[in-house]
Scaffold this motif. Structure first.
Motif, short mmCIF file in Angstrom:
data_model
loop_
_atom_site.label_atom_id
_atom_site.label_comp_id
_atom_site.label_asym_id
_atom_site.label_seq_id
_atom_site.Cartn_x
_atom_site.Cartn_y
_atom_site.Cartn_z
N HIS A 136 0.82 -1.22 0.00
CA HIS A 136 0.00 0.00 0.00
C HIS A 136 0.85 1.27 0.00
O HIS A 136 0.40 2.31 -0.47
CB HIS A 136 -0.93 0.01 1.22
CG HIS A 136 -1.88 -1.16 1.25
ND1 HIS A 136 -2.95 -1.27 0.38
CD2 HIS A 136 -1.92 -2.27 2.03
CE1 HIS A 136 -3.61 -2.38 0.63
NE2 HIS A 136 -3.01 -3.01 1.62
N ASP A 137 2.06 1.19 0.53
CA ASP A 137 2.90 2.38 0.67
C ASP A 137 3.95 2.51 -0.42
O ASP A 137 4.58 3.56 -0.53
CB ASP A 137 3.60 2.37 2.04
CG ASP A 137 2.60 2.36 3.19
OD1 ASP A 137 1.51 2.93 3.02
OD2 ASP A 137 2.92 1.76 4.24
N HIS A 138 4.17 1.46 -1.19
CA HIS A 138 5.22 1.49 -2.20
C HIS A 138 4.68 0.93 -3.52
O HIS A 138 3.79 0.09 -3.53
CB HIS A 138 6.44 0.66 -1.75
CG HIS A 138 7.06 1.13 -0.47
ND1 HIS A 138 6.58 0.74 0.76
CD2 HIS A 138 8.10 1.96 -0.23
CE1 HIS A 138 7.31 1.30 1.70
NE2 HIS A 138 8.24 2.05 1.13
N SER A 139 5.26 1.43 -4.60
CA SER A 139 4.92 0.91 -5.92
C SER A 139 5.81 -0.30 -6.19
O SER A 139 7.01 -0.17 -6.44
CB SER A 139 5.15 1.99 -6.98
OG SER A 139 4.88 1.49 -8.27
N LEU A 140 5.22 -1.48 -6.11
CA LEU A 140 5.97 -2.72 -6.21
C LEU A 140 5.80 -3.36 -7.58
O LEU A 140 4.74 -3.29 -8.19
CB LEU A 140 5.52 -3.71 -5.13
CG LEU A 140 5.71 -3.27 -3.67
CD1 LEU A 140 5.13 -4.32 -2.73
CD2 LEU A 140 7.18 -3.04 -3.37
N SER A 141 6.87 -3.96 -8.04
CA SER A 141 6.85 -4.77 -9.25
C SER A 141 7.47 -6.12 -8.92
O SER A 141 8.07 -6.31 -7.85
CB SER A 141 7.62 -4.09 -10.39
OG SER A 141 9.00 -3.98 -10.06
N GLY A 142 7.34 -7.05 -9.84
CA GLY A 142 7.93 -8.36 -9.60
C GLY A 142 9.43 -8.30 -9.41
O GLY A 142 9.99 -8.99 -8.54
N ARG A 143 10.09 -7.45 -10.18
CA ARG A 143 11.55 -7.35 -10.07
C ARG A 143 11.97 -6.66 -8.78
O ARG A 143 12.97 -7.05 -8.16
CB ARG A 143 12.12 -6.60 -11.28
CG ARG A 143 13.64 -6.63 -11.37
CD ARG A 143 14.09 -6.08 -12.71
NE ARG A 143 13.61 -6.90 -13.80
CZ ARG A 143 14.25 -7.98 -14.25
NH1 ARG A 143 15.38 -8.37 -13.70
NH2 ARG A 143 13.75 -8.66 -15.26
N SER A 144 11.24 -5.65 -8.35
CA SER A 144 11.61 -4.97 -7.10
C SER A 144 11.46 -5.91 -5.90
O SER A 144 12.29 -5.89 -4.98
CB SER A 144 10.75 -3.72 -6.91
OG SER A 144 9.38 -4.06 -6.79
N ILE A 145 10.42 -6.74 -5.90
CA ILE A 145 10.25 -7.71 -4.81
C ILE A 145 11.37 -8.75 -4.86
O ILE A 145 11.94 -9.12 -3.82
CB ILE A 145 8.87 -8.39 -4.92
CG1 ILE A 145 7.76 -7.36 -4.73
CG2 ILE A 145 8.74 -9.50 -3.89
CD1 ILE A 145 6.36 -7.91 -4.94
N ALA A 146 11.70 -9.22 -6.06
CA ALA A 146 12.76 -10.22 -6.19
C ALA A 146 14.10 -9.65 -5.74
O ALA A 146 14.91 -10.37 -5.13
CB ALA A 146 12.84 -10.69 -7.64
N ARG A 147 14.35 -8.39 -6.01
CA ARG A 147 15.61 -7.78 -5.57
C ARG A 147 15.71 -7.77 -4.06
O ARG A 147 16.77 -8.05 -3.49
CB ARG A 147 15.71 -6.36 -6.12
CG ARG A 147 16.07 -6.28 -7.60
CD ARG A 147 16.02 -4.85 -8.08
NE ARG A 147 16.48 -4.73 -9.46
CZ ARG A 147 16.39 -3.63 -10.19
NH1 ARG A 147 15.84 -2.54 -9.65
NH2 ARG A 147 16.82 -3.60 -11.43
N ILE A 148 14.62 -7.45 -3.39
CA ILE A 148 14.65 -7.42 -1.92
C ILE A 148 14.86 -8.83 -1.37
O ILE A 148 15.65 -9.04 -0.44
CB ILE A 148 13.35 -6.81 -1.39
CG1 ILE A 148 13.30 -5.32 -1.74
CG2 ILE A 148 13.24 -7.00 0.12
CD1 ILE A 148 12.00 -4.65 -1.40
#
Length: 398
Positions: free
Chosen positions: A342-354
């Motif tokens: 809800h607070d961040h614009s997430l994509s599949g790649r951004s989640i995978a990076r984390i």
């Protein structure tokens, strides 16, 4: 030369993080292409001028969409066909500036990554894009003499006059304002001026010359917002934009595959000459394995030189996780999105990076490294698998 396979595999996972940290999504590339080749009105103005008889366009101001024409004498030599007119009305290119900070934040790509992508485009499409040195694109003028002083410098400085006129068209009033902020590159492109000369003229507003020499004029001029500076066309068709996007996508994928392939080749070479235990090579050097490794390294660099610029794609093997690892991965992705979606614009790649512990401009390690529950939680799962599953989850939860 003793290397344990377990440690070698861990090293590979760590080294691959640097490659995946530079990878780019197609959606981010699409945003970049739309920023670089933003549409202009050259074709519309050219078509409009072609429909006006006995007129000639001598100047164009995009800000207020004014077309200045002058009457011409009747001359049969100047009555060209409409096809020839359209052929000569190609967009000559527009001087543009993209804020480095804003672009990096919008694309979630490092500054050097954006610069590399722009270089790819310039090398492949030299007639569509020309890159210049980075510049400060935002100008802020403050007049300590009040609104009257701002009006006075607008009368003697054409760039300031154009900036004031453009903002007045947007509904802003300067009757009580002594400050003006505008994008220098946009004004220069609209008027066809050299941005370097315009900046020199703007900074000269801070000084007055008289019999006693130079003295401060009471005007403060500040240039800020370091930006990518380039000239690009704005009349690309949809097919041409798709062509540019396809080229960038394939080029970045080839670079990623090449780097991963080089890592695997070096790992295989080291694995072939390694010993199972350190005591097996602690007494004396194994010259046979040493010579074998030297030959593998020479072949590696010779192959790299031979394949320089080759567009052959490498097939990188992706290991699918077992059912337990996959279920845990999906559970962590779902929980991560429920907490931070809800607070961040997430994509599949951004989640995978984390989940792999890879920092990015919008998700720096200084902040997200403290989220130990997710940071580097699935480093043992191949990065493409994490991206794939995270993308599916993002699409499903929208």
């Amino acid at each position: 030369m003793s290397i344990v396979n377990y440690h070698l595999n861990k090293d590979l996972s760590e080294l691959r993080r640097h490659t995946f940290g530079n990878s780019v999504d197609r959606s981010a590339l699409k945003k970049l292409v739309s920023m670089v080749f933003s549409p202009c009105r050259c074709a519309e103005i050219c078509k409009r001028s072609a429909n006006i008889p006995n007129t000639k366009r001598v100047a164009q101001l995009e800000g207020d969409q004014t077309l200045v024409t002058e009457e011409l004498k009747q001359d049969d030599e100047e009555n060209t066909s409409s096809d020839h007119h359209q052929a000569t009305c190609l967009c000559p290119g527009h001087e543009r500036a993209l804020s480095i900070e804003g672009t990096v934040k919008a694309l979630d790509i490092k500054e050097e990554g954006v610069a590399t992508l722009l270089c790819y485009l310039e090398l492949h499409y030299p007639s569509w894009l020309e890159i210049f040195n980075n510049v400060y694109s935002l100008c802020n003028i403050r007049c300590y003499g009040g609104p009257a002083q701002l009006q006075a410098i607008a009368k003697k400085c054409p760039p300031v006059a154009v900036a004031v006129a453009r903002q007045k068209l947007e509904g802003k009033s300067f009757s009580q304002s002594s400050e003006l902020e505008f994008k220098v590159i946009n004004v220069c492109d609209a008027m066809g001026w050299n941005s370097g000369l315009v900046k020199r003229e703007l900074t000269a507003l801070q000084w007055d010359s008289g019999h006693g020499g130079f003295r401060k004029s009471g005007v403060l001029v500040e240039l800020s917002d370091l930006s990518f500076h380039f000239r690009s066309r704005g009349d690309l068709t949809d097919d041409q934009v798709d062509e540019v996007l396809g080229f960038l996508t394939s080029r970045t994928q080839r670079q990623e595959q090449a780097e991963l392939g080089q890592l695997d080749m070096l790992a295989d070479a080291l694995r072939r000459v390694s010993h199972k235990n350190s005591w097996m090579c602690s007494e004396e050097a194994d010259l046979a394995r040493s010579d074998s490794l030297k030959k593998d390294l020479e072949d590696f660099f010779d192959r790299e030189r031979r394949n320089h610029g080759d567009e052959e794609e490498l097939n990188i093997k992706v290991t699918e996780p077992n059912s337990n690892a996959l279920s845990q991965l999906l559970a962590d992705i779902r929980q991560f999105m429920s907490i931070y979606g809800h607070d961040h614009s997430l994509s599949g790649r951004s989640i995978a990076r984390i989940l792999h512990g890879i920092a990015s401009p919008n998700f720096p390690a200084e902040i997200w490294g403290r989220v130990r529950r997710f940071w580097r939680a699935h480093l043992h799962v191949d990065f493409p698998v994490v991206v794939r599953e995270a993308t599916k989850m993002v699409v499903a939860m929208r």
